[in-house]
Scaffold this active site. Structure first.
Site, PDB file in Angstrom:
ATOM      1  N   ASP A 427       0.800  -1.221   0.000  1.00  0.00           N
ATOM      2  CA  ASP A 427       0.000   0.000   0.000  1.00  0.00           C
ATOM      3  C   ASP A 427       0.831   1.269   0.000  1.00  0.00           C
ATOM      4  OD1 ASP A 427      -2.371  -1.337  -0.216  1.00  0.00           O
ATOM      5  OD2 ASP A 427      -2.743  -1.425   1.935  1.00  0.00           O
ATOM      6  N   TYR A 515     -10.067  -1.143   1.396  1.00  0.00           N
ATOM      7  CA  TYR A 515      -9.968  -1.403   2.833  1.00  0.00           C
ATOM      8  C   TYR A 515      -9.770  -0.128   3.639  1.00  0.00           C
ATOM      9  CZ  TYR A 515     -10.071  -6.483   2.934  1.00  0.00           C
ATOM     10  OH  TYR A 515     -10.482  -7.784   2.872  1.00  0.00           O
TER      11      TYR A 515
END
Length: 809
Positions: A427, A515
Site C-alpha cells: 500500500d 480497505y
C-alpha cells in the site's frame, strides 16, 4: 444545522468516563466525600442520594439547568516541546520551492504532469526524506545543531535514453544557495540506487492512458459477446456507452524487463469491489512505444484464449456460459441501515460514549506536534508514503523507543483466476499516507477528541485532510491493578485496592482502495504501550466458481466469492531502552526432569525452568509455539534496584502472523519483511525503511531487498531495531458483507516494562479507591485520594464534516 444531545453525566473517578442515560427510578448522583460509607456486602444500606440535584428530564435529552456543563470539548492544555520536531514533514513553502527548483533545472527537462505522455520526464510526487538518526541524536543530547531537512522526489523519466523512474533528494531546506538535487541512492541496496526500470515503475494515469487504446480495441471487438456473457460492454472509461469498470492489480512486472497488465472487469458503482465479473484481458505493454503493446489473451469460464478469434470461436460453439448474473444495484453492499433486517430492543437509545469529562489529562504542543501524557512524551510526524509516525518516545523522562512507524501494508491473494492468483499489494505504492482522511467524531473517535489535519502535496498544490488524526484518553474497561485481601473479621476481607485503567490513543484510518485500515498507538498508565491495526471495508472479491468447492473462499453473494488472502502490516520499532546500547534477551521455557531431596517419594519429576540467552546476530525469527519464549530488549549496562537488567519485553497480542506464501513468484524477493513474525537488525542510516515504495513491481529484482539487512552483525550492546508484523489470515465469510468488521479483523502487540523499574508504576496514580470495612459496623470506607466524581451536564454536538482541501502554494 447541527444536532445536539444533552446527557446528564455521572463522571467516574478518572476524567475519562463511559456515559449512558440513567434508568428509570435510579438517581446516579451521590454526595461523594473523601471518606464515603456504604453498608457491607449483603446488608441493606441505600445511598444517601442528593435530592437537590435531580437528573435531567427525558433521561439524557435535556437538563433542568442545575448543573454546569462538563468540559468535554476543551482543548488539551498547552505544553512546550523540549526540542524542535526534527522529524516533521516539510512545509508547504518548502514543497513549492522544491517543485520550482526541479522545474528550473534544465538537465531534468521536466514536463507538467497534467500534459505528460510516456516519453516525457515529469515529477510523480514530492515527500519528506527520513532524517538520519546519527544526525538527530547529538541534537537531542544537546551537543549538536538541529539537522537540516531534505525532500525526496520521484521523477518518471520517459525521455532519456534508458527510461526509468529516478528518486532524488533535495536539500538542505529551505531552498537556498547550498541546496542540491542529488540521486537518492544511499537508502536502497538493490544495485540501481534510486533508479527503477521503466517497466517496473508505478503504473500511473499516463501509462494507463497509453494502454487504453489497445484495451478498448479488444473489448470493442467482443462487445457483442461481453453483453451476453457478463452483462456489459467497455468502450473506454470516458465513453458513455461503457457499462463496465476496469481495474488492474499488482505486480505488473517480475524484474522490470517487461510489463504486463491484467485487467479485471466489474459492475460500476460504490460497491464495485463486490461485483467481480468473469472476464479478464491480459496485455503486454512494455516500454514507451504503444505500437509494441499487444494482447496476451482473454480469460473467462476459467479458460485461456490467446486471441480474440479463439475467444469468439468458443463462444459461437456455445462453450462459454454465464452461470450466475452479477448484482448491479449496490444497496445490499452499502454501510447503511437495513430496515428489512428488523430492529433490536432498546436500539433507539443513544449508545454509551467515552468522554473526557473534567478536561483533558494530556498536554499538546500544536506547533511541534508533541504530546505529554501521564509520564509519557513523544513527537508525531507524517509522510505521504507511511502515514503517522512516532518519535522520541519516553516514559518518566527515560528513553524507550526512538522511532515507531508503519513500514508497509501488504496483502497477497489466492484463487484460480488471473487477478486473484497474481495479486500482491504494497500500500505504500499507492502513497498510504494520502489515504488517511476524515474521522467521524463520536464513532471513529470519541466526542471531544483532539483532531489534527494531515497535509501532503499533489504537484505544487497543498492537499489537506481535516480531522485525519485523533488523540484521546479512554477508559480501557478494566482496572490496571486490583486486589481484595483475605479478612480476619466478620466481613470476609480486610481491604480492596483498585486503580482506574485508562490509556491515551493516537488513531488514524487510511482508506486504501477497498480497505479501511485503523491504526492505533496506545499508551498505558503503567508504562506499557500497544500497537493495534484493524481492517474494515470491502473485500476484493472474485467471481464465484462452484467447481472450486470453497478452496479459495466461500460464496458470499449470488456471483461473488470472498477471496482468501493475507494482510501483513510491517512495523519498525527502533528501541533505545535507557540509551542506544541494547541487546535482545531470550527467556525460553524448557521442561526439565529433576530430583529434589525433600520429595523422595516422587523420584524424578518434570517442571519448568527458564533458559536465558542473548541473541547474538541480526536475524528474522518467529514466535515460539505455545508462547514458550519471551523476547526482551534490555540495556545490559543499566540495572534496577534488584540488579536486574532494565528492559522492555515484546508481547504478542491478537493475530500476530506473517505472510503464508514463502516462494510465490509474485512476492518472492520484494516482500521478505512480511515473511517472519519478528526481525532484529543494527540501526543504520542507510536502512531507514523495510521496503521501497516501488518494490511491488519487482518481485524478482527488488530495489530494496530486506534480506540484505541481515549480514551477521553483532546485536549485543548495539543500537538495535526490531521489525514486527501484525495482520490477519483473512478467512472470508458471509459476514464480510457489506464490509469486514473491525471487531474480528484485529491484530496487536504490546511493549511492556520488564524490570525497567523497581516496582509496578501504579503507586503514584491517584485515580484509585482503597476500600476498608469498619471493624465495628462493617460500613465500607472509601478513600478517594481527593479525586471526586464530578456531576455535570454533557453536551454532545454532531460534527460538521469537512472534505479534503486543495490549496495552491
Amino acid at each position: 444545522m447541527s444536532l445536539k444531545r444533552i446527557l446528564v453525566a455521572l463522571a467516574a473517578m478518572a476524567a475519562t468516563q463511559v456515559v449512558a442515560a440513567p434508568a428509570n427510578g435510579f438517581d446516579p448522583l451521590e454526595d461523594f466525600t473523601t471518606i464515603h460509607k456504604r453498608g457491607p456486602p449483603g446488608k441493606s444500606n441505600p445511598s444517601k442520594g442528593n435530592p437537590g440535584k435531580g437528573h435531567g428530564k427525558g433521561h439524557g435529552h435535556g437538563h433542568d439547568g442545575d448543573y454546569e456543563t462538563c468540559d468535554t470539548y476543551g482543548a488539551a492544555p498547552a505544553t512546550k516541546a523540549p526540542k524542535a520536531n526534527v522529524w516533521g514533514p516539510i512545509t508547504p513553502a518548502d514543497n513549492a520551492a522544491v517543485w520550482d527548483l526541479l522545474h528550473a533545472d534544465a538537465s531534468l527537462n521536466l514536463t507538467d504532469p497534467s500534459k505528460a505522455v510516456l516519453t516525457d520526464n515529469y515529477v510523480f510526487w514530492i515527500d519528506t526524506l527520513h532524517t538520519n538518526k546519527t544526525d538527530v541524536l547529538p541534537y537531542l543530547e544537546g551537543t549538536g545543531e538541529a539537522p537540516p531537512k531534505y525532500a525526496r522526489a520521484i521523477i518518471f523519466r520517459g525521455g532519456i535514453a534508458e527510461p526509468d523512474s529516478m528518486e532524488f533528494m533535495v536539500g538542505p531546506l529551505p531552498v537556498g544557495p547550498e541546496t542540491k538535487i542529488s540521486p537518492l541512492d544511499y537508502i536502497y541496496n538493490g544495485g540501481r540506487g534510486g533508479s527503477v526500470p521503466f517497466n517496473g515503475r508505478y503504473f500511473d494515469s499516463v501509462r494507463s492512458a497509453a494502454t487504453e487504446p489497445l484495451l478498448v480495441s479488444v473489448m470493442s471487438d467482443v462487445a457483442d459477446i461481453t453483453e451476453q456473457l457478463i452483462g456489459g460492454v467497455f468502450y473506454g472509461g470516458s465513453d458513455k456507452r461503457t457499462t463496465l469498470t476496469s481495474t488492474t492489480g499488482t505486480p505488473m512486472s517480475y524484474n522490470g524487463t517487461t510489463t504486463y497488465r491484467t485487467v479485471m472487469f466489474r459492475n460500476p458503482g460504490p460497491a464495485t469491489y463486490l461485483t467481480p465479473l468473469d472476464l479478464f484481458v491480459l496485455l503486454d505493454c512494455p516500454g514507451t512505444d504503444p505500437s509494441h503493446f499487444k494482447l496476451k489473451g482473454l480469460v473467462t469460464n476459467q479458460r485461456f484464449f490467446p486471441t480474440v478469434a479463439e475467444f469468439r470461436a468458443a463462444y459461437e460453439k456455445g462453450e462459454l456460459k454465464r452461470e450466475f448474473v452479477q448484482e448491479r444495484e449496490p444497496e445490499w453492499a452499502l454501510v447503511k441501515n437495513t430496515p428489512e433486517m428488523g430492529t433490536r430492543a432498546l436500539e433507539e437509545r443513544f449508545a454509551p460514549q467515552t468522554l473526557e469529562i473534567g478536561g483533558k489529562r494530556y498536554k499538546f504542543d500544536e506547533a511541534e506536534k508533541y504530546v505529554e501524557y501521564m509520564g509519557w512524551s513523544f513527537y508525531l510526524s507524517f509522510t505521504r508514503t507511511l502515514g503517522v509516525m512516532l518519535y522520541d518516545i519516553k516514559f518518566k523522562g527515560e528513553s524507550v523507543i526512538y522511532e515507531l512507524s508503519l513500514q508497509e501494508a501488504a496483502a497477497q491473494y489466492a484463487g484460480h483466476s488471473p487477478k486473484s492468483a497474481a495479486t500482491v499489494y504494497h500500500d505504500t505504492y499507492y502513497s498510504l499516507g494520502t489515504d488517511v482522511a476524515t474521522l467521524v467524531e463520536g464513532f471513529d473517535c470519541p466526542y471531544g477528541s483532539t483532531f489534527l489535519p494531515i497535509t501532503y502535496y499533489s504537484g505544487n498544490k497543498q492537499v489537506t485532510h481535516p480531522n485525519a488524526i485523533c488523540i484521546f484518553e479512554a477508559d480501557i474497561g478494566i482496572p490496571i491493578s486490583r486486589h481484595r485481601t483475605g479478612g480476619n473479621n466478620d466481613y470476609g476481607f480486610q481491604n480492596i485496592g483498585t486503580v482506574k485503567g485508562t490509556a491515551l490513543t493516537v488513531r488514524s484510518i487510511a482508506t486504501i482502495g477497498n480497505y479501511d485500515y485503523m491504526f492505533d498507538y496506545q499508551f498505558h498508565l503503567e508504562g506499557s504501550m500497544e500497537v493495534h491495526v484493524r481492517a474494515s471495508g470491502y473485500l476484493q472479491s472474485s467471481y464465484y466458481y462452484p467447481a472450486e468447492g470453497g478452496k479459495f473462499g466461500p460464496r458470499v453473494q449470488v456471483a461473488t466469492e470472498g477471496s482468501l488472502h493475507d494482510h501483513i502490516l510491517t512495523y519498525k520499532a527502533d528501541f533505545d531502552v535507557v540509551g542506544t546500547k541494547n541487546s535482545l534477551e531470550v527467556s525460553e521455557i524448557v521442561l526439565v526432569n529433576q530430583t529434589q531431596e525433600w520429595y523422595p517419594e516422587l523420584g524424578s519429576f518434570e517442571q519448568m525452568q527458564l533458559n536465558i540467552s542473548t541473541m547474538q546476530t541480526e536475524q528474522q525469527f518467529n514466535w515460539a509455539p505455545n508462547g514458550g519464549k519471551m523476547f526482551c530488549v534490555v540495556n545490559e549496562n543499566e540495572k534496577n534496584r534488584w540488579g536486574e537488567k532494565r528492559g522492555y519485553r515484546i508481547v504478542p497480542g491478537k493475530s500476530n502472523i506473517h505472510l503464508s506464501p514463502m516462494n510465490s513468484p509474485f512476492s518472492k524477493h520484494q516482500s521478505p519483511f512480511a515473511k517472519s513474525h519478528l526481525a532484529v537488525t543494527v540501526q543504520h542510516d542507510n536502512e531507514p525503511y523495510a521496503n521501497s515504495v516501488q518494490n511491488v513491481n519487482l518481485p524478482s529484482a527488488p530495489q530494496q531487498d530486506f534480506l540484505k539487512f541481515f549480514d551477521d552483525e553483532s546485536i549485543v550492546n548495539e543500537d538495535i531495531v526490531m521489525w514486527f508484523n501484525l495482520g490477519m489470515h483473512h478467512f472470508t465469510r458471509a459476514e464480510d458483507i457489506p464490509v469486514t468488521l473491525y471487531t474480528d479483523a484485529h491484530s496487536s502487540i504490546m511493549f511492556a516494562p520488564q524490570n525497567f523499574f523497581d516496582r509496578a508504576q501504579d503507586g503514584d496514580l491517584q485515580n484509585r479507591r482503597w476500600v476498608v470495612p469498619d471493624a465495628e459496623t462493617g460500613e465500607l470506607e472509601y478513600e478517594t485520594h481527593g479525586i471526586e466524581m464530578p456531576t455535570c451536564a454533557v453536551e454532545l454536538t454532531e460534527p460538521v464534516l469537512s472534505i479534503e482541501k486543495f490549496t495552491s502554494v
